[in-house]
Scaffold this motif. Structure first.
Motif, PDB file in Angstrom:
ATOM      1  N   ALA A  60       0.817  -1.217   0.000  1.00 52.81           N
ATOM      2  CA  ALA A  60       0.000   0.000   0.000  1.00 52.81           C
ATOM      3  C   ALA A  60       0.840   1.252   0.000  1.00 52.81           C
ATOM      4  O   ALA A  60       0.343   2.317  -0.316  1.00 52.81           O
ATOM      5  N   ARG A  61       2.120   1.159   0.395  1.00 46.90           N
ATOM      6  CA  ARG A  61       2.931   2.359   0.450  1.00 46.90           C
ATOM      7  C   ARG A  61       4.206   2.239  -0.355  1.00 46.90           C
ATOM      8  O   ARG A  61       5.087   3.057  -0.255  1.00 46.90           O
ATOM      9  N   GLU A 107       4.698   2.820  -3.302  1.00 47.04           N
ATOM     10  CA  GLU A 107       4.838   3.949  -4.225  1.00 47.04           C
ATOM     11  C   GLU A 107       5.825   4.982  -3.705  1.00 47.04           C
ATOM     12  O   GLU A 107       6.406   5.726  -4.470  1.00 47.04           O
ATOM     13  N   GLY A 125      -7.225   3.940   5.534  1.00 50.24           N
ATOM     14  CA  GLY A 125      -6.140   3.245   4.848  1.00 50.24           C
ATOM     15  C   GLY A 125      -5.258   2.512   5.847  1.00 50.24           C
ATOM     16  O   GLY A 125      -5.674   2.201   6.967  1.00 50.24           O
ATOM     17  N   GLU A 126      -4.037   2.289   5.436  1.00 50.68           N
ATOM     18  CA  GLU A 126      -3.133   1.414   6.196  1.00 50.68           C
ATOM     19  C   GLU A 126      -2.247   2.190   7.183  1.00 50.68           C
ATOM     20  O   GLU A 126      -2.431   2.087   8.393  1.00 50.68           O
ATOM     21  N   ALA A 127      -1.329   2.966   6.657  1.00 50.59           N
ATOM     22  CA  ALA A 127      -0.372   3.680   7.505  1.00 50.59           C
ATOM     23  C   ALA A 127       0.290   4.757   6.655  1.00 50.59           C
ATOM     24  O   ALA A 127       0.319   4.648   5.426  1.00 50.59           O
ATOM     25  N   GLY A 136       2.997   6.738   4.596  1.00 46.93           N
ATOM     26  CA  GLY A 136       4.241   6.447   3.879  1.00 46.93           C
ATOM     27  C   GLY A 136       5.193   7.624   4.054  1.00 46.93           C
ATOM     28  O   GLY A 136       4.970   8.497   4.913  1.00 46.93           O
ATOM     29  N   GLU A 167       3.545  11.116   3.545  1.00 49.93           N
ATOM     30  CA  GLU A 167       2.609  11.437   4.619  1.00 49.93           C
ATOM     31  C   GLU A 167       3.367  11.773   5.903  1.00 49.93           C
ATOM     32  O   GLU A 167       2.997  12.692   6.638  1.00 49.93           O
ATOM     33  N   PRO A 205      -2.604  12.255   5.719  1.00 55.79           N
ATOM     34  CA  PRO A 205      -2.703  10.956   5.041  1.00 55.79           C
ATOM     35  C   PRO A 205      -2.959  11.104   3.540  1.00 55.79           C
ATOM     36  O   PRO A 205      -3.545  12.096   3.096  1.00 55.79           O
ATOM     37  N   PHE A 206      -2.519  10.126   2.796  1.00 57.47           N
ATOM     38  CA  PHE A 206      -2.817  10.021   1.352  1.00 57.47           C
ATOM     39  C   PHE A 206      -2.481  11.313   0.587  1.00 57.47           C
ATOM     40  O   PHE A 206      -3.345  11.932  -0.003  1.00 57.47           O
ATOM     41  N   ASN A 249      -5.860   6.527   8.901  1.00 54.08           N
ATOM     42  CA  ASN A 249      -5.183   5.252   8.687  1.00 54.08           C
ATOM     43  C   ASN A 249      -5.288   4.383   9.931  1.00 54.08           C
ATOM     44  O   ASN A 249      -5.545   4.883  11.030  1.00 54.08           O
ATOM     45  N   HIS A 298      -6.989  -1.000  -2.312  1.00 54.32           N
ATOM     46  CA  HIS A 298      -6.184   0.170  -1.956  1.00 54.32           C
ATOM     47  C   HIS A 298      -5.787   0.911  -3.234  1.00 54.32           C
ATOM     48  O   HIS A 298      -5.449   0.276  -4.238  1.00 54.32           O
TER      49      HIS A 298
HETATM   50  N1  URA Z   1      -1.160   4.452   2.019  1.00 49.77           N
HETATM   51  C1  URA Z   1      -1.995   4.417   3.086  1.00 49.77           C
HETATM   52  O1  URA Z   1      -2.575   3.386   3.386  1.00 49.77           O
HETATM   53  N2  URA Z   1      -2.164   5.526   3.779  1.00 49.77           N
HETATM   54  C2  URA Z   1      -1.577   6.674   3.477  1.00 49.77           C
HETATM   55  O2  URA Z   1      -1.810   7.660   4.163  1.00 49.77           O
HETATM   56  C3  URA Z   1      -0.728   6.696   2.347  1.00 49.77           C
HETATM   57  C4  URA Z   1      -0.527   5.573   1.639  1.00 49.77           C
END
Ligand code: URA
Length: 297
Positions: free
Chosen positions: A64-65, A67, A153-155, A157, A160, A166-167, A193, A267
């Motif tokens: 998920a992160r 990228e 979301g997850e956490a 990156g 962020e 987030p995101f 997240n 995601h």
């Molecule tokens: N992916 C996530 O799950 N959360 C974020 O904030 C950024 C990327």
């Protein structure tokens, strides 16, 4: 927020045993204030990373992160779905004011009774797991405190962690486009997240980190009272629903997080790697929109 309100808030927090740092110059206009990133950089000193005796195994990197590693194609994907409106160009508001920060370990507090300002301070001063040692700052969550949609979301990156929101990376751009296709601006939803701190090297969140962070997210959901939670990706879906079923099986059904309806979808970072799945995700978003309208129960 007025000075009086801040003083009352500081008094409440101090009564709870949380030390607060209050800016001497407080104005109504938050645009004059430091960004969360600037504030955190001034107040948080990351300890040196000590070499460990044993060489550590390579971490499992979160899809998920991934990228944020800078590898691969960095071109922004503007083709969300065929009928998608153009990529939004307007800048998103920076995160909420978190000028109150504590350098002390967080005391045991009843998170379930906290209101937004106290919750934000509790998150920013949290040292409950090891992630506080490597974070640049916490990533609290952003958006409308009374939103109908909550995106989880997850956490954080790397982007962020740097920006305190987030995101905001490539997955965030795609998430913005997914929302826009629904007629929603990012500011109209609340985005958070499972974890508030970045796992180093984009590794997967560990169970003990998730356990320590859980109450913060529970409280955010209780405060927002969304009509639907959109869980994006396996980490969010599995930890909110306490199952380990594949996302492909969880999507297309209505779930619940406590009383709150919950819809699972892929995601955005996964959709960037597998654009052919966007159509399924679009179906999930339309399903969630029907939940918001009260047409699915
Ligand atoms: N992916 C996530 O799950 N959360 C974020 O904030 C950024 C990327």
């Amino acid at each position: 927020m007025t000075v009086t309100t801040r003083q009352q808030q500081a008094a409440r927090l101090q009564a709870m045993g949380i030390q607060v740092w209050v800016s001497r110059e407080v104005t109504e206009d938050t645009s004059d204030l430091e960004t969360p990133a600037e504030t955190a950089r001034e107040n948080v000193v990351a300890p040196p990373v000590l070499p460990s005796a044993e060489p550590e195994p390579p971490p499992v990197v979160s899809e998920a992160r991934v990228e944020n590693t800078g590898a691969g194609n960095t071109q922004v994907d503007t083709a969300w779905v065929d009928e998608e409106p153009p990529l939004p160009t307007d800048d998103f508001m920076p995160g909420l004011d978190i000028s109150e920060m504590s350098s002390q370990p967080a005391p045991a507090i009843d998170i379930s009774s906290l209101d937004w300002p106290e919750l934000q301070v509790a998150v920013s001063s949290c040292t409950a797991c090891e992630l506080h040692k490597t974070r640049t700052q916490t990533v609290f969550g952003v958006g409308d405190h009374a939103a109908e949609w909550m995106i989880i979301g997850e956490a954080p990156g790397a982007d962020e962690d740097q920006q305190g929101e987030p995101f905001v990376g490539r997955a965030g751009q795609l998430l913005n486009n997914m929302l826009k296709a629904l007629g929603l601006q990012r500011e109209q939803v609340f985005i958070a997240n499972i974890l508030k701190c970045r796992p180093p090297e984009n590794r997967n969140p560990q169970p003990e980190e998730i356990v320590h962070c859980e109450a913060f997210l529970q409280r955010q959901v209780a405060l927002v009272k969304p009509k639907v939670i959109l869980a994006v990706g396996g980490v969010a879906a599995h930890n909110l629903l306490k199952v380990d079923t594949a996302v492909s099986k969880l999507r297309g059904q209505l779930h619940h997080y406590g009383e709150t309806p919950l819809v699972v979808t892929y995601h955005p970072a996964y959709l960037l790697r597998k654009p052919s799945e966007k159509r399924k995700s679009w179906a999930d978003l339309k399903f969630a929109a029907a939940v918001v309208r009260g047409e699915q129960s």
